[in-house]
Motif scaffolding. Structure first.
Motif, PDB file in Angstrom:
ATOM      1  N   GLY A 182      -5.536  14.104  37.160  1.00 26.05           N
ATOM      2  CA  GLY A 182      -4.752  15.227  37.649  1.00 26.05           C
ATOM      3  C   GLY A 182      -4.330  16.217  36.587  1.00 26.05           C
ATOM      4  N   TRP A 183      -4.946  16.150  35.412  1.00 23.78           N
ATOM      5  CA  TRP A 183      -4.608  17.059  34.312  1.00 23.78           C
ATOM      6  C   TRP A 183      -5.794  17.976  34.017  1.00 23.78           C
ATOM      7  N   LYS A 184      -5.560  19.266  33.924  1.00 21.07           N
ATOM      8  CA  LYS A 184      -6.627  20.214  33.632  1.00 21.07           C
ATOM      9  C   LYS A 184      -6.801  20.349  32.115  1.00 21.07           C
ATOM     10  N   PRO A 185      -8.008  20.134  31.602  1.00 18.61           N
ATOM     11  CA  PRO A 185      -8.205  20.292  30.157  1.00 18.61           C
ATOM     12  C   PRO A 185      -8.038  21.748  29.739  1.00 18.61           C
ATOM     13  N   ASP A 186      -7.441  21.940  28.571  1.00 15.68           N
ATOM     14  CA  ASP A 186      -7.303  23.284  28.014  1.00 15.68           C
ATOM     15  C   ASP A 186      -8.558  23.694  27.255  1.00 15.68           C
ATOM     16  N   ILE A 187      -9.198  22.717  26.618  1.00 18.54           N
ATOM     17  CA  ILE A 187     -10.399  22.972  25.815  1.00 18.54           C
ATOM     18  C   ILE A 187     -11.406  21.870  26.122  1.00 18.54           C
ATOM     19  N   ILE A 188     -12.669  22.256  26.283  1.00 14.96           N
ATOM     20  CA  ILE A 188     -13.756  21.282  26.428  1.00 14.96           C
ATOM     21  C   ILE A 188     -14.740  21.540  25.297  1.00 14.96           C
ATOM     22  N   ILE A 189     -15.042  20.492  24.542  1.00 14.33           N
ATOM     23  CA  ILE A 189     -15.975  20.621  23.421  1.00 14.33           C
ATOM     24  C   ILE A 189     -17.013  19.512  23.499  1.00 14.33           C
ATOM     25  N   GLY A 190     -18.265  19.825  23.151  1.00 13.64           N
ATOM     26  CA  GLY A 190     -19.314  18.814  23.149  1.00 13.64           C
ATOM     27  C   GLY A 190     -20.678  19.457  23.276  1.00 13.64           C
ATOM     28  N   ASP A 191     -21.688  18.617  23.467  1.00 17.87           N
ATOM     29  CA  ASP A 191     -23.040  19.149  23.649  1.00 17.87           C
ATOM     30  C   ASP A 191     -23.340  19.424  25.109  1.00 17.87           C
ATOM     31  N   MET A 192     -22.367  19.205  25.982  1.00 21.77           N
ATOM     32  CA  MET A 192     -22.399  19.590  27.398  1.00 21.77           C
ATOM     33  C   MET A 192     -23.428  18.818  28.225  1.00 21.77           C
ATOM     34  N   ASP A 193     -23.793  17.617  27.793  1.00 19.65           N
ATOM     35  CA  ASP A 193     -24.790  16.857  28.555  1.00 19.65           C
ATOM     36  C   ASP A 193     -24.179  15.781  29.434  1.00 19.65           C
ATOM     37  N   SER A 194     -22.880  15.517  29.290  1.00 20.62           N
ATOM     38  CA  SER A 194     -22.274  14.466  30.116  1.00 20.62           C
ATOM     39  C   SER A 194     -20.945  14.906  30.706  1.00 20.62           C
ATOM     40  N   VAL A 195     -20.791  16.192  30.937  1.00 19.84           N
ATOM     41  CA  VAL A 195     -19.598  16.740  31.565  1.00 19.84           C
ATOM     42  C   VAL A 195     -20.023  17.397  32.872  1.00 19.84           C
TER      43      VAL A 195
END
Length: 380
Positions: free
Chosen positions: A218-231
């Protein structure tokens, strides 16, 4: 078609095929047969397959090679999921969505009328492989330390100098920052620090699938970082600052995913893992405290990620120092604050039985009236 079945009840289902298990679990539906190419299946991948409700798992590499004690395959077997190993060359012969039938010795692909050798892997066999992995730990540890020191010497110059960070909408200066990775026991850790998150409102950084973990709570992330293959697409569209972790040579394959979704983001090229860069980002942006959930910190963690050393992780933790705290430490040391709303509820709940007694007891009612008269006299 079924004359070659040897014994036991055959297992049938639709094939869901992917070389990357963490990518496959994002689209699995219940009752499918997962076809993977994953040596030494890790615990997080096993949990993902179980949550998806797979009917069986077919692996073109050993579930547990015995090189080190990986626990994912044992978790699947103990949970009753049938496991089969096939030749690595046969992985490409199984099409996505094909109807598969498995028995003790074969995998039948109905669409192509093809039978492939498929060996059932039992829990007893996995236990033997696991014990062999435990026996090999000393040798693997020596190799792991050598690799860590070798790459630490090569990468130290990058981690010594300040990280060139992008301009973000989310301020981190002087704040607590929670960095979430979908690693071992991340759910238990998030549950343990729920009070801390609700009271302190730290900035939330999700590392790839860690963004989905935050949304699930129930928490919205402020920042998403990564190689974007498992989000998930859902997480990427939640409105967070998006940072694609690129290779040191400038390549950033994850940007193609963002463009497909019509999203924009920043590229941050650096050696090491995405979780290391997330920690450095928070540090360079002036975070007061950095709390981690699910991060990888020991040899088994890194071997399960396919990394033969942890140079960047050692260097990052040396640089950040005392600002870095593990979530489990926070849950033990942090005393939950008593909120005024909670206190009001407690007082209100205590007043209910008193009011009820006053309504039925004439003597108690007279006592309250006497108290009220005295209060008015004291107030003039």
């Amino acid at each position: 078609m079924i004359a070659w079945w040897r014994s036991g009840k055959p297992i049938s289902g639709t094939a869901a095929v992917d070389e990357r298990t963490k990518r496959l679990v994002m689209r699995l539906s219940g009752g499918e047969i997962a076809v993977i190419r994953h040596r030494d299946v890790d615990e997080v991948a096993a949990h993902g397959l179980l949550e998806a409700g797979v009917r069986a798992v077919v692996n073109a590499l050993p579930f547990l090679s015995g090189s080190y004690p990986a626990e994912g395959a044992l978790l699947l077997a103990r949970s009753g999921v049938p496991l089969f190993e096939i030749a690595e060359a046969d992985f490409a012969r199984i099409p996505e969505g094909a109807r598969l039938v498995l028995d003790e010795g074969h995998l039948w692909i109905e669409e192509t009328a093809t039978a492939l050798p498929a060996r059932r892997v039992t829990a007893d066999e996995l236990e033997r492989r696991y014990r062999r992995g435990v026996a090999n730990l000393e040798e693997r540890l020596a190799q792991f330390i050598d690799n860590t020191l070798h790459f630490a010497a090569k990468e130290k110059a990058f981690f010594i100098r300040p990280l060139l960070t992008p301009v973000l909408r989310t301020p981190l200066q002087g704040r607590h920052v929670l960095v979430v990775v979908r690693g071992s026991h991340y759910r238990e850790d998030l549950l343990a620090i729920r009070g801390y998150v609700e009271d302190w409102r730290p900035a939330l950084i999700g590392v790839d699938g860690g963004a989905d973990a935050l949304l699930d709570f129930g928490w919205k992330p402020d920042i998403i970082i990564g190689d974007m293959d498992s989000v998930s697409d859902r997480a990427l569209r939640c409105g967070a600052d998006l940072i694609v972790h690129g290779y040191p040579d400038g390549r950033a394959p994850g940007m193609a995913r963002l463009k497909q979704l019509g999203l924009s983001g920043h590229v941050l090229c650096a050696p090491g893992t995405s979780e290391d860069i997330a920690l450095l980002l928070a540090y360079e942006k002036g975070a007061e405290l950095i709390v981690t959930v699910g991060t990888h910190s020991n040899m088994i963690d890194f071997l399960e990620k396919g990394r033969q050393g942890m140079a960047s992780t050692v260097l990052v933790r040396m640089k950040i120092g005392a600002k870095l705290v593990d979530a489990r430490g926070v849950s033990k040391l942090y005393p939950r604050r008593l909120k005024w709303r909670t206190l009001a509820y407690l007082i209100g709940a205590a007043c209910v039985p008193v009011a009820a007694l006053s309504a039925v007891s004439e003597s108690l009612s007279r006592l309250w009236r006497l108290v009220w008269v005295n209060v008015k006299l004291l107030m003039g």
